[in-house]
Design a protein around this motif. Structure first.
Motif, mmCIF file in Angstrom:
data_model
loop_
_atom_site.group_PDB
_atom_site.id
_atom_site.type_symbol
_atom_site.label_atom_id
_atom_site.label_comp_id
_atom_site.label_asym_id
_atom_site.label_seq_id
_atom_site.Cartn_x
_atom_site.Cartn_y
_atom_site.Cartn_z
ATOM 1 N N CYS A 323 0.842 -1.215 -0.029
ATOM 2 C CA CYS A 323 0.189 0.089 -0.108
ATOM 3 C C CYS A 323 0.929 1.292 -0.117
ATOM 4 O O CYS A 323 0.636 2.296 -0.664
ATOM 5 C CB CYS A 323 -0.761 -0.032 1.107
ATOM 6 N N VAL A 324 1.786 1.350 1.004
ATOM 7 C CA VAL A 324 2.434 2.601 1.189
ATOM 8 C C VAL A 324 4.036 2.039 1.560
ATOM 9 O O VAL A 324 4.344 1.055 2.155
ATOM 10 C CB VAL A 324 2.151 3.463 2.209
ATOM 11 N N LYS A 325 5.095 2.518 0.864
ATOM 12 C CA LYS A 325 6.398 2.392 1.416
ATOM 13 C C LYS A 325 7.031 4.158 0.955
ATOM 14 O O LYS A 325 7.251 4.421 -0.097
ATOM 15 C CB LYS A 325 7.431 1.503 0.434
ATOM 16 N N ASN A 326 7.126 4.605 2.349
ATOM 17 C CA ASN A 326 7.919 6.182 2.107
ATOM 18 C C ASN A 326 8.200 6.536 3.253
ATOM 19 O O ASN A 326 8.356 5.855 4.358
ATOM 20 C CB ASN A 326 6.495 7.110 1.608
ATOM 21 N N HIS A 327 8.889 7.750 3.183
ATOM 22 C CA HIS A 327 9.485 8.371 4.472
ATOM 23 C C HIS A 327 8.556 9.717 5.121
ATOM 24 O O HIS A 327 8.792 10.588 4.214
ATOM 25 C CB HIS A 327 10.875 8.647 4.105
ATOM 26 N N GLY A 328 7.787 9.320 5.791
ATOM 27 C CA GLY A 328 7.118 10.299 6.431
ATOM 28 C C GLY A 328 7.997 11.425 7.139
ATOM 29 O O GLY A 328 8.682 10.982 7.789
ATOM 30 N N LYS A 329 7.900 12.527 6.845
ATOM 31 C CA LYS A 329 8.507 13.829 7.493
ATOM 32 C C LYS A 329 7.590 14.473 8.456
ATOM 33 O O LYS A 329 6.562 15.023 8.199
ATOM 34 C CB LYS A 329 8.914 14.856 6.458
ATOM 35 N N LEU A 330 8.245 14.755 9.709
ATOM 36 C CA LEU A 330 7.567 15.436 10.780
ATOM 37 C C LEU A 330 8.465 16.532 11.323
ATOM 38 O O LEU A 330 9.598 16.084 11.638
ATOM 39 C CB LEU A 330 7.233 14.535 11.714
ATOM 40 N N ARG A 331 7.945 17.763 11.249
ATOM 41 C CA ARG A 331 8.685 18.606 11.890
ATOM 42 C C ARG A 331 7.950 19.294 13.150
ATOM 43 O O ARG A 331 6.911 19.258 13.317
ATOM 44 C CB ARG A 331 8.693 20.059 10.810
ATOM 45 N N MET A 332 9.200 19.375 14.357
ATOM 46 C CA MET A 332 8.530 19.779 15.401
ATOM 47 C C MET A 332 9.439 20.833 15.939
ATOM 48 O O MET A 332 10.681 21.119 15.632
ATOM 49 C CB MET A 332 8.754 18.644 16.418
ATOM 50 N N SER A 333 8.700 21.771 16.898
ATOM 51 C CA SER A 333 9.719 22.726 17.347
ATOM 52 C C SER A 333 9.001 23.081 18.980
ATOM 53 O O SER A 333 7.701 22.928 19.016
ATOM 54 C CB SER A 333 9.569 23.975 16.762
ATOM 55 N N ASP A 334 9.784 23.689 19.688
ATOM 56 C CA ASP A 334 9.273 23.862 21.078
ATOM 57 C C ASP A 334 10.365 24.457 21.894
ATOM 58 O O ASP A 334 11.583 24.731 21.269
ATOM 59 C CB ASP A 334 8.723 22.546 21.831
ATOM 60 N N ARG A 335 9.968 25.321 22.991
ATOM 61 C CA ARG A 335 11.040 26.096 23.747
ATOM 62 C C ARG A 335 10.929 25.215 24.964
ATOM 63 O O ARG A 335 10.225 24.886 25.612
ATOM 64 C CB ARG A 335 10.402 27.480 23.839
ATOM 65 N N VAL A 336 12.567 25.321 25.531
ATOM 66 C CA VAL A 336 12.818 24.447 26.420
ATOM 67 C C VAL A 336 13.396 25.204 27.535
ATOM 68 O O VAL A 336 14.497 26.161 27.191
ATOM 69 C CB VAL A 336 13.697 23.465 26.118
ATOM 70 N N ARG A 337 12.990 25.286 28.760
ATOM 71 C CA ARG A 337 13.737 26.119 29.823
ATOM 72 C C ARG A 337 14.442 25.423 30.735
ATOM 73 O O ARG A 337 14.390 24.108 30.952
ATOM 74 C CB ARG A 337 12.515 26.949 30.504
ATOM 75 N N VAL A 338 15.441 26.086 31.202
ATOM 76 C CA VAL A 338 16.203 25.474 32.132
ATOM 77 C C VAL A 338 15.471 25.269 33.554
ATOM 78 O O VAL A 338 14.812 26.170 33.900
ATOM 79 C CB VAL A 338 17.555 26.424 32.391
ATOM 80 N N GLN A 339 15.659 24.038 34.158
ATOM 81 C CA GLN A 339 15.044 23.800 35.434
ATOM 82 C C GLN A 339 15.517 24.568 36.444
ATOM 83 O O GLN A 339 16.704 24.891 36.323
ATOM 84 C CB GLN A 339 15.117 22.114 35.635
ATOM 85 N N GLU A 340 14.530 24.591 37.389
ATOM 86 C CA GLU A 340 15.152 25.334 38.646
ATOM 87 C C GLU A 340 16.479 24.709 39.272
ATOM 88 O O GLU A 340 16.321 23.557 39.520
ATOM 89 C CB GLU A 340 13.960 25.353 39.550
ATOM 90 N N GLY A 341 17.378 25.633 39.783
ATOM 91 C CA GLY A 341 18.625 25.010 40.240
ATOM 92 C C GLY A 341 19.577 24.872 39.157
ATOM 93 O O GLY A 341 20.867 24.596 39.895
ATOM 94 N N MET A 342 19.338 24.798 38.131
ATOM 95 C CA MET A 342 20.377 24.610 36.879
ATOM 96 C C MET A 342 21.043 25.770 36.946
ATOM 97 O O MET A 342 20.409 26.912 36.568
ATOM 98 C CB MET A 342 19.732 24.007 35.929
ATOM 99 N N PRO A 343 22.351 25.742 36.263
ATOM 100 C CA PRO A 343 23.108 26.912 35.864
ATOM 101 C C PRO A 343 22.519 27.494 34.399
ATOM 102 O O PRO A 343 21.846 26.824 33.894
ATOM 103 C CB PRO A 343 24.618 26.236 35.503
ATOM 104 N N ARG A 344 22.736 28.927 34.408
ATOM 105 C CA ARG A 344 22.149 29.443 33.160
ATOM 106 C C ARG A 344 23.106 29.324 31.977
ATOM 107 O O ARG A 344 24.410 28.776 32.125
ATOM 108 C CB ARG A 344 22.198 31.050 33.349
#
Length: 531
Positions: A323-344
């Motif tokens: 039925c299908v043989k392909n490479h599905g492409k997925l693009r993701m983005s997000d913002r990640v913050r430093v956890q409390e107590g971690m250096p800047r």
């Protein structure tokens, strides 16, 4: 009468089984290592040493190999690495009739964490999943032609089938020498290393396949700068292309190649000046290679004779159609913050990701794929006592892969769908927004194979019986038949023992179907014509 047959090869999945289990152990810091102050990051890999079958269980023996980068309290040696193994041996349920030669076990490290108990003791805990698939290459025969008897009437039907032409395991050994850039000091001690295979593509060749991709290398090592021992990160992307020999494959075959980067080694070596500025990389890549051929086969569906009784002998089978043989492409983005107590954050150094598929659901029009990319972001800090830190995050995804004509409830005649999805990372990019936040953008590949499995009745033999004298006397020389709605010309001719050619000869309206209901057909047997 002779039946000509064609071999049909298909891959039969005899058994699928999955098991999850945890490994948890405490370890003492070796005497030669300094005390723990805090743990920076941990990385692990699964090594399978032995596989063996036993009744309804398939036993897998191996070990988790881990690497922990940690911070010490010593100024002369602020960073150190702990390595070790946790052995395991597990039995996975499988059907007893499965062929052990066709078993493939894929080990997935679902989660790994390390924690400090006290300055001389630490704990390692992980969640592992073993996915077992048992395949069997089934060879069946279907009749494609009848020869040697002109009284035999045959009905053929063209059937699209995807047959398995090649099913093999192969291994390719990747080797590369990387020279550090001129601005980097020589390597005093290699502390941490990570090698990822990204942006993988395949192309079939004659008796081989070509693999293209990039090896992403990241290491942290100790070096000297102005007489001070410091940590230095180094990252380099290494494009590569390789041909892997696989006898029997051709350029027009459809590849379904599953790959896994095995246990690699990265070893510092001396250059021509005697300085350790070369990194020697050796990494095995294991492949499970399946290659399909798409064929349109004209199969014999039914037959009869005007001179004797024929009884077709059929065998139920399952035929696959791609039925299908392909490479599905997925693009993701997000913002990640430093956890409390971690250096800047001062500067981001390297980002790696491990993509896992958690659930696959069949829907109308495609497959719903749910999973997540586990991120690990190395960054430089402004803290001199802890110049490198790691930020961990997870990017979930929920994507529908389009599969035309797929139904959540399979249509009549379709047994079920067989599908495989191999997730991998193509690209990762980060943008430093401020000292506490990073934007991560990732391109994920979902290598997808979907097969439609249909039940087919293959005609494999015919029983021949002569007409008795009574049966011959009962057969009318000429008969008249009035067509009912839904009647097929083949069924009418077979029921009355008349060849299709003779039905068309005496009935101009029987040249095409559907036959008009209420029309009359004159059926003249061959024996009458001779008389």
């Amino acid at each position: 009468m002779e039946l000509l047959k064609k071999h049909i090869h298909r891959n039969q999945v005899c058994c699928r089984s999955t098991m999850q289990f945890t490994l948890d152990d405490d370890f003492n810091v070796p005497d030669a290592k300094p005390d723990l102050s805090s743990l920076i990051t941990a990385r692990g890999s699964i090594h399978i040493a032995e596989e063996r079958g036993g009744g309804s269980r398939y036993f897998v023996k191996g070990e988790l190999r881990y690497q922990i980068l940690y911070l010490t309290e010593e100024q002369e040696q602020p960073f150190e690495v702990l390595t070790g193994e946790i052995p395991f041996e597990e039995g996975i349920h499988m059907e007893e009739e499965c062929d052990r030669e066709g078993v493939h076990v894929h080990a997935v490290l679902e989660d790994l964490s390390a924690s400090m108990i006290h300055s001389r003791k630490y704990s390692v805990k992980c969640l592992l999943r073993l996915n077992l698939t048992a395949n069997r290459l089934v060879e069946e025969e279907g009749t494609v032609q009848v020869q040697g008897d002109d009284s035999v009437q045959a009905r053929y039907e063209e059937v699209g089938i995807s047959t398995v032409a090649v099913c093999k395991k192969e291994t390719y050994r990747y080797r590369e020498s990387v020279l550090l850039s001129s601005g980097k000091p020589e390597i005093q001690r290699l502390l941490y290393s990570c090698l990822e295979l990204r942006n993988v593509e395949f192309r079939m060749l004659q008796d081989a396949f070509q693999m293209k991709g990039e090896m992403n290398l990241f290491v942290i090592y100790e070096g000297e700068s102005d007489g001070t021992r410091m940590l230095f990160p180094y990252e380099q992307e290494l494009p590569f292309s390789a041909n892997v020999a696989v006898s029997g494959v051709t350029e027009d075959m459809i590849p379904n190649i599953r790959w896994k980067l095995g246990d690699y080694t990265i070893t510092p070596q001396s250059d021509n000046d005697g300085e350790e500025r070369i990194l020697e990389i050796e990494a095995p890549i294991d492949f499970m290679v399946m290659a399909y051929e798409e064929q349109e086969i004209e199969l014999l569906r039914d037959l009869y004779s005007t001179r004797k009784k024929l009884k077709p002998i059929c065998r139920e089978s399952v035929c696959e159609r791609l039925c299908v043989k392909n490479h599905g492409k997925l693009r993701m983005s997000d913002r990640v913050r430093v956890q409390e107590g971690m250096p800047r954050i001062v500067r981001d150094l390297h980002t790696c990701a491990d993509v896992k598929v958690d659930a696959i659901t069949v829907e109308d029009g495609g497959l719903r794929v749910e999973g997540a990319a586990d991120l690990c972001v190395f960054y430089q800090t402004g803290d001199g006592s802890r110049p490198i830190a790691v930020l961990q995050a997870q990017l979930p995804f929920d994507e529908k892969l389009e599969v035309p004509d797929m139904k959540a409830e399979p249509e009549e005649g379709i047994d079920e769908y067989f599908y495989e999805i191999l997730p991998s990372v193509d690209q990762i990019a980060t943008v430093l927004l401020d000292a506490e936040e990073i934007e991560v953008k990732a391109a994920i590949s979902l290598d997808t194979l979907v097969m439609q499995e249909r039940k087919e009745s293959l005609l494999v033999d015919v029983e021949e019986t002569p007409f008795t004298e009574e049966e011959l006397l009962e057969q009318p020389a000429v008969s008249c038949y009035f067509v009912k709605k839904g009647d097929r010309l083949w069924d009418i001719a077979k029921e009355h023992g008349v060849s299709l050619e003779r039905v068309r000869l005496y009935n101009e309206g029987a040249l095409s179907e559907p036959l008009p209901a209420g029309s009359r057909l004159l059926l003249v047997r061959e024996s009458t014509a001779k008389a």
